[in-house]
Design a protein around this motif. Sequence first.
Motif, PDB file in Angstrom:
ATOM      1  N   VAL A   1     -10.099  -9.358   1.060  1.00 25.45           N
ATOM      2  CA  VAL A   1      -9.702 -10.348   2.074  1.00 25.45           C
ATOM      3  C   VAL A   1     -10.479 -11.632   1.829  1.00 25.45           C
ATOM      4  O   VAL A   1     -11.711 -11.618   1.745  1.00 25.45           O
ATOM      5  N   VAL A   2      -9.752 -12.754   1.679  1.00 30.59           N
ATOM      6  CA  VAL A   2     -10.390 -14.024   1.328  1.00 30.59           C
ATOM      7  C   VAL A   2      -9.924 -15.120   2.277  1.00 30.59           C
ATOM      8  O   VAL A   2      -8.839 -15.052   2.855  1.00 30.59           O
ATOM      9  N   PRO A   3     -10.743 -16.160   2.447  1.00 26.50           N
ATOM     10  CA  PRO A   3     -10.310 -17.296   3.277  1.00 26.50           C
ATOM     11  C   PRO A   3      -9.176 -18.058   2.592  1.00 26.50           C
ATOM     12  O   PRO A   3      -9.230 -18.304   1.387  1.00 26.50           O
ATOM     13  N   LEU A   4      -8.166 -18.401   3.358  1.00 27.11           N
ATOM     14  CA  LEU A   4      -7.074 -19.224   2.829  1.00 27.11           C
ATOM     15  C   LEU A   4      -6.459 -19.981   4.001  1.00 27.11           C
ATOM     16  O   LEU A   4      -5.824 -19.393   4.870  1.00 27.11           O
ATOM     17  N   ASP A   5      -6.670 -21.271   4.017  1.00 28.46           N
ATOM     18  CA  ASP A   5      -6.138 -22.149   5.054  1.00 28.46           C
ATOM     19  C   ASP A   5      -5.261 -23.175   4.363  1.00 28.46           C
ATOM     20  O   ASP A   5      -5.734 -23.926   3.503  1.00 28.46           O
ATOM     21  N   TYR A   6      -3.978 -23.203   4.696  1.00 25.70           N
ATOM     22  CA  TYR A   6      -3.061 -24.130   4.047  1.00 25.70           C
ATOM     23  C   TYR A   6      -3.534 -25.586   4.150  1.00 25.70           C
ATOM     24  O   TYR A   6      -3.165 -26.416   3.322  1.00 25.70           O
ATOM     25  N   ASN A   7      -4.314 -25.888   5.164  1.00 27.26           N
ATOM     26  CA  ASN A   7      -4.795 -27.258   5.352  1.00 27.26           C
ATOM     27  C   ASN A   7      -6.121 -27.527   4.629  1.00 27.26           C
ATOM     28  O   ASN A   7      -6.663 -28.624   4.742  1.00 27.26           O
ATOM     29  N   ASP A   8      -6.608 -26.539   3.907  1.00 28.88           N
ATOM     30  CA  ASP A   8      -7.866 -26.666   3.163  1.00 28.88           C
ATOM     31  C   ASP A   8      -7.588 -26.363   1.694  1.00 28.88           C
ATOM     32  O   ASP A   8      -7.657 -25.206   1.263  1.00 28.88           O
ATOM     33  N   PRO A   9      -7.259 -27.384   0.892  1.00 29.65           N
ATOM     34  CA  PRO A   9      -6.894 -27.149  -0.509  1.00 29.65           C
ATOM     35  C   PRO A   9      -7.945 -26.382  -1.303  1.00 29.65           C
ATOM     36  O   PRO A   9      -7.587 -25.597  -2.193  1.00 29.65           O
ATOM     37  N   ALA A  10      -9.205 -26.578  -0.990  1.00 28.36           N
ATOM     38  CA  ALA A  10     -10.245 -25.857  -1.721  1.00 28.36           C
ATOM     39  C   ALA A  10     -10.133 -24.354  -1.499  1.00 28.36           C
ATOM     40  O   ALA A  10     -10.314 -23.557  -2.430  1.00 28.36           O
ATOM     41  N   SER A  11      -9.835 -23.966  -0.268  1.00 27.10           N
ATOM     42  CA  SER A  11      -9.680 -22.535   0.018  1.00 27.10           C
ATOM     43  C   SER A  11      -8.441 -21.981  -0.673  1.00 27.10           C
ATOM     44  O   SER A  11      -8.438 -20.825  -1.128  1.00 27.10           O
TER      45      SER A  11
ATOM     46  N   LEU B   1       0.829  -1.204   0.000  1.00 25.85           N
ATOM     47  CA  LEU B   1       0.000   0.000   0.000  1.00 25.85           C
ATOM     48  C   LEU B   1       0.867   1.260   0.000  1.00 25.85           C
ATOM     49  O   LEU B   1       0.566   2.229  -0.710  1.00 25.85           O
ATOM     50  N   GLU B   2       1.959   1.235   0.761  1.00 25.53           N
ATOM     51  CA  GLU B   2       2.854   2.392   0.806  1.00 25.53           C
ATOM     52  C   GLU B   2       3.528   2.628  -0.543  1.00 25.53           C
ATOM     53  O   GLU B   2       3.867   3.772  -0.881  1.00 25.53           O
ATOM     54  N   ARG B   3       3.709   1.554  -1.320  1.00 27.41           N
ATOM     55  CA  ARG B   3       4.323   1.681  -2.640  1.00 27.41           C
ATOM     56  C   ARG B   3       3.308   2.086  -3.704  1.00 27.41           C
ATOM     57  O   ARG B   3       3.638   2.162  -4.886  1.00 27.41           O
ATOM     58  N   GLY B   4       2.080   2.362  -3.300  1.00 24.81           N
ATOM     59  CA  GLY B   4       1.076   2.872  -4.216  1.00 24.81           C
ATOM     60  C   GLY B   4       0.274   1.824  -4.951  1.00 24.81           C
ATOM     61  O   GLY B   4      -0.455   2.149  -5.898  1.00 24.81           O
ATOM     62  N   VAL B   5       0.361   0.566  -4.519  1.00 21.70           N
ATOM     63  CA  VAL B   5      -0.446  -0.469  -5.144  1.00 21.70           C
ATOM     64  C   VAL B   5      -1.910  -0.236  -4.777  1.00 21.70           C
ATOM     65  O   VAL B   5      -2.237  -0.001  -3.606  1.00 21.70           O
ATOM     66  N   ALA B   6      -2.777  -0.290  -5.748  1.00 19.80           N
ATOM     67  CA  ALA B   6      -4.200  -0.055  -5.494  1.00 19.80           C
ATOM     68  C   ALA B   6      -4.742  -1.117  -4.550  1.00 19.80           C
ATOM     69  O   ALA B   6      -4.519  -2.319  -4.775  1.00 19.80           O
ATOM     70  N   PRO B   7      -5.443  -0.721  -3.505  1.00 24.35           N
ATOM     71  CA  PRO B   7      -5.953  -1.704  -2.544  1.00 24.35           C
ATOM     72  C   PRO B   7      -6.792  -2.798  -3.182  1.00 24.35           C
ATOM     73  O   PRO B   7      -6.687  -3.968  -2.799  1.00 24.35           O
ATOM     74  N   ASP B   8      -7.600  -2.445  -4.187  1.00 19.81           N
ATOM     75  CA  ASP B   8      -8.478  -3.453  -4.770  1.00 19.81           C
ATOM     76  C   ASP B   8      -7.749  -4.436  -5.680  1.00 19.81           C
ATOM     77  O   ASP B   8      -8.353  -5.384  -6.185  1.00 19.81           O
ATOM     78  N   SER B   9      -6.438  -4.215  -5.874  1.00 17.72           N
ATOM     79  CA  SER B   9      -5.642  -5.173  -6.633  1.00 17.72           C
ATOM     80  C   SER B   9      -4.840  -6.093  -5.708  1.00 17.72           C
ATOM     81  O   SER B   9      -4.098  -6.948  -6.182  1.00 17.72           O
ATOM     82  N   ILE B  10      -5.013  -5.908  -4.400  1.00 21.42           N
ATOM     83  CA  ILE B  10      -4.342  -6.748  -3.408  1.00 21.42           C
ATOM     84  C   ILE B  10      -5.358  -7.726  -2.837  1.00 21.42           C
ATOM     85  O   ILE B  10      -6.441  -7.328  -2.398  1.00 21.42           O
ATOM     86  N   ARG B  11      -5.005  -8.986  -2.832  1.00 22.30           N
ATOM     87  CA  ARG B  11      -5.850 -10.023  -2.249  1.00 22.30           C
ATOM     88  C   ARG B  11      -5.106 -10.600  -1.041  1.00 22.30           C
ATOM     89  O   ARG B  11      -3.992 -11.108  -1.167  1.00 22.30           O
ATOM     90  N   ALA B  12      -5.700 -10.519   0.119  1.00 26.39           N
ATOM     91  CA  ALA B  12      -5.078 -10.982   1.359  1.00 26.39           C
ATOM     92  C   ALA B  12      -5.747 -12.263   1.818  1.00 26.39           C
ATOM     93  O   ALA B  12      -6.939 -12.269   2.130  1.00 26.39           O
ATOM     94  N   GLY B  13      -4.995 -13.350   1.841  1.00 22.71           N
ATOM     95  CA  GLY B  13      -5.534 -14.629   2.268  1.00 22.71           C
ATOM     96  C   GLY B  13      -5.225 -14.905   3.720  1.00 22.71           C
ATOM     97  O   GLY B  13      -4.082 -14.748   4.169  1.00 22.71           O
TER      98      GLY B  13
END
Length: 284
Positions: free
Chosen positions: A50-60, A21-33
Amino acid sequence: MTTLVTAASGHLGRLVLDSLLERGVAPDSIRAGARTPASLAAYAERGVSVVPLDYNDPASVTAAVDGADKVLLISGSEVGQRVPQHAAVVDAAVAAGVEQLVYTSAPRATDTELVLAPEHKATEEHIAASGVPATILRNNWYTENYEQDLQVAREHGVLVTSTGDGRVPSAARADFAEAAAVVLTTDGHVGQVYELAGDTSWDFTTLASAMSEVLGREVQLQQVSPEDRGAQLQQVGLDAGTAGFVTALEGNIRDGVLDHTDGTLGRLLGRPTTPLVDSLRALA
């Protein structure tokens, strides 16, 4: 251009989000798992996806990676489970056709006696075999690893270790996070393996002195044998396995396994890495 940051709710992940974000990347182009997306509500409010991402859940994992152009795979914290966890992200990245996978590995992961390295070595080998365009960030020690030691020094005026004359080229976790953001937002990094470390390699006499400066009290360095160190750690509540792991890491440091720095981190940042005293002062 969508950039996915895995394990984004962890200490390093949050700092990477901040750096992007500090480097000017548009927030809506960042996906946080994150395993618990609600923990990143403050970033969601700023427009980060912001999306669900659990290393133990391959579907996520598959759902989080789908549609991403770049993926930062922050190594998991569950020792003994990380190879299949990381492989799930790598395989999803291949299936999604990502342009760049960036992985946070361990120093000299493929040729070291570091007790932490085998799972990182296996992950790097899986990345290479997959054919995904990749950049490897071999992060050395975070100065924040000594936060608990700093608190003990504050209370008791002593730094206990079995590291002997070993040296550590640590840097602030934020330095490593910023380097990841640089690699994700600038060209020329695909195919590179970067050994990242602080500019200066320090010994534990220096660490005790830096703690003294930061805390405003004398901190005595107490070097003990690995056996005594293990017993001391168990006395303060660590189980035998964890105590053994810590003493093994200190043995690696004693043997010089971490003591290598070539300025790569500072060059990526375009500035010197954060000095030891400054990092400790921030922790204190």
